[in-house]
Design an enzyme around this catalytic site. Sequence first.
Site, short mmCIF file in Angstrom:
data_model
loop_
_atom_site.label_atom_id
_atom_site.label_comp_id
_atom_site.label_asym_id
_atom_site.label_seq_id
_atom_site.Cartn_x
_atom_site.Cartn_y
_atom_site.Cartn_z
N ASP A 12 0.83 -1.22 0.00
CA ASP A 12 0.00 0.00 0.00
C ASP A 12 0.87 1.26 0.00
O ASP A 12 1.99 1.26 0.51
CB ASP A 12 -0.91 -0.02 1.24
CG ASP A 12 -2.06 0.97 1.11
OD1 ASP A 12 -2.41 1.35 -0.03
OD2 ASP A 12 -2.60 1.38 2.16
N ASN A 60 -10.99 -2.88 -4.80
CA ASN A 60 -10.23 -1.95 -5.66
C ASN A 60 -10.91 -1.74 -7.02
O ASN A 60 -10.55 -0.82 -7.76
CB ASN A 60 -8.79 -2.41 -5.86
CG ASN A 60 -7.92 -2.21 -4.63
OD1 ASN A 60 -7.00 -2.98 -4.36
ND2 ASN A 60 -8.19 -1.17 -3.85
C1 IPE Z 1 -5.59 -2.52 0.39
O1 IPE Z 1 -5.21 -1.24 0.03
C2 IPE Z 1 -5.59 -3.42 -0.81
C3 IPE Z 1 -4.29 -3.65 -1.40
C4 IPE Z 1 -3.17 -3.24 -0.94
C5 IPE Z 1 -4.30 -4.44 -2.59
P1 IPE Z 1 -6.31 -0.09 -0.22
O2 IPE Z 1 -5.55 1.13 -0.51
O3 IPE Z 1 -7.29 -0.55 -1.23
O4 IPE Z 1 -7.01 -0.06 1.20
P2 IPE Z 1 -7.90 1.04 1.90
O5 IPE Z 1 -8.92 1.52 0.90
O6 IPE Z 1 -6.96 2.15 2.30
O7 IPE Z 1 -8.47 0.34 3.09
C1 IPE Z 2 -1.24 0.25 -4.03
O1 IPE Z 2 -1.40 1.35 -3.24
C2 IPE Z 2 -2.13 -0.87 -3.68
C3 IPE Z 2 -3.19 -1.13 -4.66
C4 IPE Z 2 -4.44 -1.16 -4.31
C5 IPE Z 2 -2.86 -1.43 -6.04
P1 IPE Z 2 -2.58 2.39 -3.40
O2 IPE Z 2 -2.95 2.55 -4.83
O3 IPE Z 2 -3.70 2.01 -2.51
O4 IPE Z 2 -1.87 3.69 -2.88
P2 IPE Z 2 -2.46 4.77 -1.90
O5 IPE Z 2 -2.93 4.05 -0.69
O6 IPE Z 2 -3.57 5.45 -2.63
O7 IPE Z 2 -1.31 5.68 -1.62
MG MG Z 3 -4.10 2.41 -0.55
#
Ligand code: IPE
Ligand code: IPE
Ligand code: MG
Length: 238
Positions: A12, A60
């Site tokens: 993340d 997602n």
């Molecule tokens: C969790 O990250 C899912 C993955 C890392 C694949 P998100 O960015 O989707 O989670 P939330 O929305 O902050 O909970």
């Molecule tokens: C990557 O991070 C994880 C995926 C869901 C692909 P994010 O895209 O959630 O990045 P942040 O949390 O918006 O910074």
């Molecule tokens: Mg994220």
Amino acid sequence: MKIPNHVGIIVDGNGRWATKRGKSRSEGHLAGVKNLDNLCQYIFDKGIKVLSLYVFSTENFKRSAEEVNYLMDLFVKKFKKDFKTFSKQGIRIVFSGRREPLRQEILDIIDEITIKTKDNQKGILNFCINYGSHAEIIDACKKIVNDSNNGKINIDELDEDLFNQYLYNDLPSLDLLIRTGGELRLSNFMLWQAAYAEFYFTNTFFPDFNEKEFDLALDSYNNRDRRFGGINYEKKDN
Ligand code: IPE
Ligand code: IPE
Ligand code: MG
């Protein structure tokens, strides 16, 4: 040094990493995937047997079509590359997640890699894509009811081990669960498998989560007293 058997990473912070640098979210995802290339190798070299990477959740799909499509294209390339790198090293590659609504191109590559690496014994790289723990548990329950109705299993014999066999992959419990990017939540990742996992949260955005940062997580894991509900009578502070 205690080496965990199964490590999970909630990948993340790619988006915020990019925004902070005035780049697009896509550039953040690209940097994240590049970082994974080095990191996975390092983790397997450390002797970790199973590595689960949460790269795309069922939730997602709420993101823009542009971002979702970009990620899917990136994953196809990534899977092909990892197949080349890791299958030579005896690593089995598996995927956890719901098939619908992933597009056919992704499903084809997933199926091909799963079959081609199925006999590899040295370790397992588990990509969690369109993964959600709730979906996984519900999908497992449906299969169990089906098999019970068809007389394939006796429901009285259902225990933790048998339930585990109905999940997307029959993997050992998580020992160490890492989340980068600063959020203190699981976001629907491996709720069943994480029952006794040690948690490690870091503010570092994933593209910056390098080998040194991983070692910090391992150090932290080594300082945990894993009791699993028991008591360590040999320790004098107990
Ligand atoms: C969790 O990250 C899912 C993955 C890392 C694949 P998100 O960015 O989707 O989670 P939330 O929305 O902050 O909970
Ligand atoms: C990557 O991070 C994880 C995926 C869901 C692909 P994010 O895209 O959630 O990045 P942040 O949390 O918006 O910074
Ligand atoms: Mg994220």
